[in-house]
Design a protein around this motif. Structure first.
Motif, PDB file in Angstrom:
ATOM      1  N   GLY A   1      23.733 -13.595  -2.617  1.00 32.05           N
ATOM      2  CA  GLY A   1      22.807 -14.041  -1.583  1.00 32.05           C
ATOM      3  C   GLY A   1      21.478 -14.499  -2.159  1.00 32.05           C
ATOM      4  N   ARG A   2      20.547 -14.841  -1.270  1.00 36.33           N
ATOM      5  CA  ARG A   2      19.227 -15.303  -1.700  1.00 36.33           C
ATOM      6  C   ARG A   2      18.390 -14.139  -2.231  1.00 36.33           C
ATOM      7  NH1 ARG A   2      18.352 -20.435  -2.547  1.00 36.33           N
ATOM      8  NH2 ARG A   2      16.154 -20.200  -1.916  1.00 36.33           N
ATOM      9  N   LEU A   3      17.469 -14.471  -3.108  1.00 40.15           N
ATOM     10  CA  LEU A   3      16.576 -13.463  -3.674  1.00 40.15           C
ATOM     11  C   LEU A   3      15.657 -12.925  -2.586  1.00 40.15           C
ATOM     12  CD1 LEU A   3      15.524 -12.026  -6.241  1.00 40.15           C
ATOM     13  CD2 LEU A   3      13.926 -13.932  -6.530  1.00 40.15           C
ATOM     14  N   ASP A   4      15.739 -11.616  -2.341  1.00 34.38           N
ATOM     15  CA  ASP A   4      14.928 -10.964  -1.308  1.00 34.38           C
ATOM     16  C   ASP A   4      13.797 -10.207  -1.995  1.00 34.38           C
ATOM     17  OD1 ASP A   4      13.811  -9.622   0.787  1.00 34.38           O
ATOM     18  OD2 ASP A   4      15.576  -8.402   1.265  1.00 34.38           O
ATOM     19  N   MET A   5      12.576 -10.747  -1.895  1.00 35.76           N
ATOM     20  CA  MET A   5      11.430 -10.103  -2.529  1.00 35.76           C
ATOM     21  C   MET A   5      10.843  -8.996  -1.664  1.00 35.76           C
ATOM     22  SD  MET A   5      11.387 -11.730  -5.354  1.00 35.76           S
ATOM     23  CE  MET A   5       9.936 -10.946  -6.032  1.00 35.76           C
ATOM     24  N   GLY A   6      11.280  -8.905  -0.400  1.00 33.17           N
ATOM     25  CA  GLY A   6      10.656  -7.967   0.520  1.00 33.17           C
ATOM     26  C   GLY A   6      11.254  -6.580   0.532  1.00 33.17           C
ATOM     27  N   ALA A   7      12.534  -6.437   0.184  1.00 32.40           N
ATOM     28  CA  ALA A   7      13.204  -5.139   0.311  1.00 32.40           C
ATOM     29  C   ALA A   7      12.544  -4.075  -0.564  1.00 32.40           C
ATOM     30  CB  ALA A   7      14.687  -5.275  -0.041  1.00 32.40           C
ATOM     31  N   TRP A   8      12.284  -4.417  -1.820  1.00 31.26           N
ATOM     32  CA  TRP A   8      11.671  -3.427  -2.719  1.00 31.26           C
ATOM     33  C   TRP A   8      10.238  -3.147  -2.311  1.00 31.26           C
ATOM     34  CZ3 TRP A   8      13.483   0.143  -5.647  1.00 31.26           C
ATOM     35  CH2 TRP A   8      12.638   0.799  -6.544  1.00 31.26           C
ATOM     36  N   SER A   9       9.533  -4.167  -1.870  1.00 27.65           N
ATOM     37  CA  SER A   9       8.164  -3.977  -1.408  1.00 27.65           C
ATOM     38  C   SER A   9       8.115  -2.992  -0.243  1.00 27.65           C
ATOM     39  CB  SER A   9       7.557  -5.322  -0.987  1.00 27.65           C
ATOM     40  OG  SER A   9       6.288  -5.158  -0.416  1.00 27.65           O
ATOM     41  N   ARG A  10       9.029  -3.147   0.714  1.00 29.49           N
ATOM     42  CA  ARG A  10       9.063  -2.241   1.872  1.00 29.49           C
ATOM     43  C   ARG A  10       9.376  -0.817   1.444  1.00 29.49           C
ATOM     44  NH1 ARG A  10      11.523  -6.928   3.993  1.00 29.49           N
ATOM     45  NH2 ARG A  10      13.604  -6.095   3.566  1.00 29.49           N
ATOM     46  N   LEU A  11      10.307  -0.681   0.486  1.00 26.28           N
ATOM     47  CA  LEU A  11      10.670   0.662   0.021  1.00 26.28           C
ATOM     48  C   LEU A  11       9.454   1.356  -0.602  1.00 26.28           C
ATOM     49  CD1 LEU A  11      13.924   1.654  -1.830  1.00 26.28           C
ATOM     50  CD2 LEU A  11      11.726   2.524  -2.595  1.00 26.28           C
ATOM     51  N   LEU A  12       8.737   0.650  -1.472  1.00 20.46           N
ATOM     52  CA  LEU A  12       7.567   1.248  -2.111  1.00 20.46           C
ATOM     53  C   LEU A  12       6.497   1.615  -1.087  1.00 20.46           C
ATOM     54  CD1 LEU A  12       6.915  -0.771  -5.414  1.00 20.46           C
ATOM     55  CD2 LEU A  12       7.901   1.514  -5.169  1.00 20.46           C
ATOM     56  N   LEU A  13       6.214   0.692  -0.179  1.00 22.23           N
ATOM     57  CA  LEU A  13       5.159   0.937   0.806  1.00 22.23           C
ATOM     58  C   LEU A  13       5.523   2.094   1.734  1.00 22.23           C
ATOM     59  CD1 LEU A  13       4.251  -2.773   1.611  1.00 22.23           C
ATOM     60  CD2 LEU A  13       2.794  -1.093   0.441  1.00 22.23           C
ATOM     61  N   ASP A  14       6.801   2.275   2.005  1.00 19.32           N
ATOM     62  CA  ASP A  14       7.230   3.401   2.838  1.00 19.32           C
ATOM     63  C   ASP A  14       7.061   4.740   2.116  1.00 19.32           C
ATOM     64  OD1 ASP A  14       7.829   1.885   5.035  1.00 19.32           O
ATOM     65  OD2 ASP A  14       9.987   1.796   4.668  1.00 19.32           O
ATOM     66  N   CYS A  15       6.917   4.691   0.795  1.00 22.01           N
ATOM     67  CA  CYS A  15       6.754   5.920   0.007  1.00 22.01           C
ATOM     68  C   CYS A  15       5.297   6.154  -0.376  1.00 22.01           C
ATOM     69  CB  CYS A  15       7.621   5.850  -1.253  1.00 22.01           C
ATOM     70  SG  CYS A  15       9.401   5.789  -0.922  1.00 22.01           S
ATOM     71  N   GLU A  16       4.381   5.592   0.377  1.00 23.48           N
ATOM     72  CA  GLU A  16       2.952   5.686   0.076  1.00 23.48           C
ATOM     73  C   GLU A  16       2.495   7.129  -0.150  1.00 23.48           C
ATOM     74  OE1 GLU A  16      -1.200   4.006   0.133  1.00 23.48           O
ATOM     75  OE2 GLU A  16       0.793   3.193  -0.240  1.00 23.48           O
ATOM     76  N   GLU A  17       2.821   8.021   0.773  1.00 24.82           N
ATOM     77  CA  GLU A  17       2.327   9.391   0.679  1.00 24.82           C
ATOM     78  C   GLU A  17       2.905  10.123  -0.529  1.00 24.82           C
ATOM     79  OE1 GLU A  17      -0.087  10.314   2.235  1.00 24.82           O
ATOM     80  OE2 GLU A  17      -0.204   8.874   3.861  1.00 24.82           O
ATOM     81  N   GLU A  18       4.102   9.768  -0.878  1.00 21.06           N
ATOM     82  CA  GLU A  18       4.719  10.364  -2.061  1.00 21.06           C
ATOM     83  C   GLU A  18       3.888  10.056  -3.309  1.00 21.06           C
ATOM     84  OE1 GLU A  18       8.432   8.818  -4.638  1.00 21.06           O
ATOM     85  OE2 GLU A  18       8.947   9.380  -2.576  1.00 21.06           O
ATOM     86  N   PHE A  19       3.408   8.820  -3.424  1.00 23.08           N
ATOM     87  CA  PHE A  19       2.599   8.439  -4.577  1.00 23.08           C
ATOM     88  C   PHE A  19       1.184   9.006  -4.485  1.00 23.08           C
ATOM     89  CE2 PHE A  19       5.902   5.121  -4.828  1.00 23.08           C
ATOM     90  CZ  PHE A  19       6.263   5.277  -6.170  1.00 23.08           C
ATOM     91  N   VAL A  20       0.683   9.194  -3.271  1.00 23.71           N
ATOM     92  CA  VAL A  20      -0.627   9.826  -3.114  1.00 23.71           C
ATOM     93  C   VAL A  20      -0.591  11.235  -3.704  1.00 23.71           C
ATOM     94  CG1 VAL A  20      -2.251  10.780  -1.428  1.00 23.71           C
ATOM     95  CG2 VAL A  20      -1.356   8.469  -1.115  1.00 23.71           C
ATOM     96  N   VAL A  21       0.462  11.976  -3.401  1.00 27.76           N
ATOM     97  CA  VAL A  21       0.609  13.333  -3.935  1.00 27.76           C
ATOM     98  C   VAL A  21       0.750  13.300  -5.454  1.00 27.76           C
ATOM     99  CG1 VAL A  21       2.133  15.345  -4.004  1.00 27.76           C
ATOM    100  CG2 VAL A  21       1.602  14.261  -1.814  1.00 27.76           C
ATOM    101  N   GLU A  22       1.464  12.294  -5.956  1.00 28.93           N
ATOM    102  CA  GLU A  22       1.761  12.246  -7.390  1.00 28.93           C
ATOM    103  C   GLU A  22       0.575  11.793  -8.236  1.00 28.93           C
ATOM    104  OE1 GLU A  22       4.382  13.138 -10.391  1.00 28.93           O
ATOM    105  OE2 GLU A  22       4.850  13.263  -8.252  1.00 28.93           O
ATOM    106  N   PHE A  23      -0.189  10.811  -7.751  1.00 33.74           N
ATOM    107  CA  PHE A  23      -1.187  10.175  -8.603  1.00 33.74           C
ATOM    108  C   PHE A  23      -2.625  10.325  -8.131  1.00 33.74           C
ATOM    109  CE2 PHE A  23       2.677   7.768  -9.670  1.00 33.74           C
ATOM    110  CZ  PHE A  23       2.657   7.920 -11.046  1.00 33.74           C
ATOM    111  N   CYS A  24      -2.851  10.566  -6.870  1.00 34.50           N
ATOM    112  CA  CYS A  24      -4.228  10.610  -6.362  1.00 34.50           C
ATOM    113  C   CYS A  24      -4.730  12.049  -6.293  1.00 34.50           C
ATOM    114  CB  CYS A  24      -4.304   9.925  -4.998  1.00 34.50           C
ATOM    115  SG  CYS A  24      -3.700   8.215  -5.035  1.00 34.50           S
ATOM    116  N   GLN A  25      -4.630  12.734  -7.421  1.00 30.34           N
ATOM    117  CA  GLN A  25      -5.022  14.131  -7.532  1.00 30.34           C
ATOM    118  C   GLN A  25      -5.939  14.293  -8.739  1.00 30.34           C
ATOM    119  OE1 GLN A  25      -4.071  16.176  -5.108  1.00 30.34           O
ATOM    120  NE2 GLN A  25      -2.791  14.608  -4.174  1.00 30.34           N
ATOM    121  N   PRO A  26      -6.557  15.474  -8.931  1.00 29.34           N
ATOM    122  CA  PRO A  26      -7.400  15.694 -10.114  1.00 29.34           C
ATOM    123  C   PRO A  26      -6.638  15.438 -11.411  1.00 29.34           C
ATOM    124  CG  PRO A  26      -7.708  17.453  -8.518  1.00 29.34           C
ATOM    125  CD  PRO A  26      -6.560  16.627  -8.015  1.00 29.34           C
TER     126      PRO A  26
END
Length: 365
Positions: A302-327
């Protein structure tokens, strides 16, 4: 009796670290999503990470592959994790890192269950954050949405026949006047963090497909060798992922100059994994079959879908906040001397090298 008491004390400290990490993640998740549904579960094409209380998710085939290629013995797996955990608590008691089984397994697998090398990789992993604050400070998907929207990178939905997910990079989509190059590095790092969560990726590794369509002198000369060295150092020695192949397509003549900048920092084994295909899609398909590639690269997926991975990452925002936005996890930690992130003092010699290579860029261009 003294040995048992000391062991109990270590295990008690370990439980505190694990419980604190688990509870913080659970409390953050509960504020935004139902506890029974993880953000990644909304994207069924990408496998979910192991559960909080570790239970192996590898198939018998992957367990056999891990045994053969990574020296991983299922019957000794948790014993090896405990050994690494004990080393961290003994040698780096002030290192505020995750100590859960699933996290430590990433480092053991990346270094074929060599405890010392796995510990060094973990230290490099954390040292990279301190050495490069402009990349790691406030690192979360929403801060690189402009990179994702531009189509600089994505992950193809189908792994190759060896079970390796394909990270697709398109450097020509980036223009130096749009935003700084480090934003691309931030997006790549977040992608790697997500890719390494499933145990399948830890065993199989990943493949990179880099499409250099549209890359010119402005993109090639902008990062410079000092930045290139930092990127390569993180990928080779500071992140627990196995990059099994780098396929370059549609590379312009100037790529010879680009590779001349990168190659001195590559280990011989990694340099050998670079394959240049030019515009020859048949050559590409000998390495990545058409069945897993989008139509843009002569594939049938099929066609190259640039949005699927972007949506997955953005849906995991809080997960990355816990992982990286700490002391800072290295606050108070004593790290061994390492040339991996040697800072600006190395800039002079590297920039001298760049001056000698810049003429190559212009010649190729």
């Amino acid at each position: 009796m003294k040995v048992n008491t000391a062991k109990a004390a270590i295990l008690g400290i370990q439980d505190i670290h694990i419980n604190a990490a688990t509870s913080s993640r659970q409390s953050m998740a509960e504020q935004h999503d139902p506890p029974s549904v993880s953000p990644a579960a909304k994207h069924s094409w990408f496998p979910t990470p192991p559960p909080p209380i570790y239970s192996c998710t590898l198939t018998p085939e992957l367990e056999a592959k891990a045994r053969e290629e990574l020296q991983e013995k299922p019957e000794w797996r948790l014993r090896d994790v405990q050994a690494l955990r004990d080393m961290i608590l003994k040698e780096q008691p002030n290192l505020h890192t995750r100590l859960d089984d699933a996290f430590l397994l990433r480092f053991l697998r990346a270094r074929k269950f060599d405890y010392d090398r796995a510990l060094q990789l973990l230290l490099n992993y954390h040292a990279g954050r301190r050495a490069w604050p402009e990349v790691f400070q406030d690192l979360k998907p929403s801060t690189v949405k402009h990179v994702l929207d531009l189509g600089f990178l994505t992950v193809l939905p189908r792994p190759d026949p060896n079970g390796r997910y394909i990270l697709c990079l398109r450097p020509g989509k980036w223009k130096p006047n749009d935003y700084p190059f480090v934003d691309n590095v931030r997006a790549i790092y977040l992608t790697l963090e997500k890719l390494i969560q499933p145990e399948e990726t830890q065993v199989n590794g990943i493949v990179i497909l880099a499409d250099y369509t549209g890359v010119g002198m402005s993109q090639a000369s902008n990062p410079g060798p000092f930045l290139a060295k930092k990127v390569v150092s993180i990928l080779q020695d500071g992140f627990p992922i196995r990059i099994k192949a780098v396929n370059i397509i549609n590379e312009p003549r100037i790529f010879k100059g680009i590779f001349a900048i990168i190659k001195p920092f590559l280990k011989e084994k990694m340099a050998e994994r670079y394959v240049l295909h030019g515009s020859d899609l048949r050559s590409l398909h000998r390495n990545l079959p058409a069945s897993v590639l989008p139509e843009e690269y002569g594939g049938t997926a099929g066609r190259l879908d640039m949005g699927a991975w972007s949506r997955l990452l953005l849906d995991c925002e809080e997960e990355f906040v816990v992982e990286f936005c700490q002391p800072d996890p290295l606050e108070g930690a004593m790290l061994p001397d390492s040339e991996l992130y040697e800072g600006e003092q190395a800039g002079g010699s590297v920039e001298d090298t760049f001056r000698s290579l810049r003429s190559q860029l212009y010649y190729c261009y």
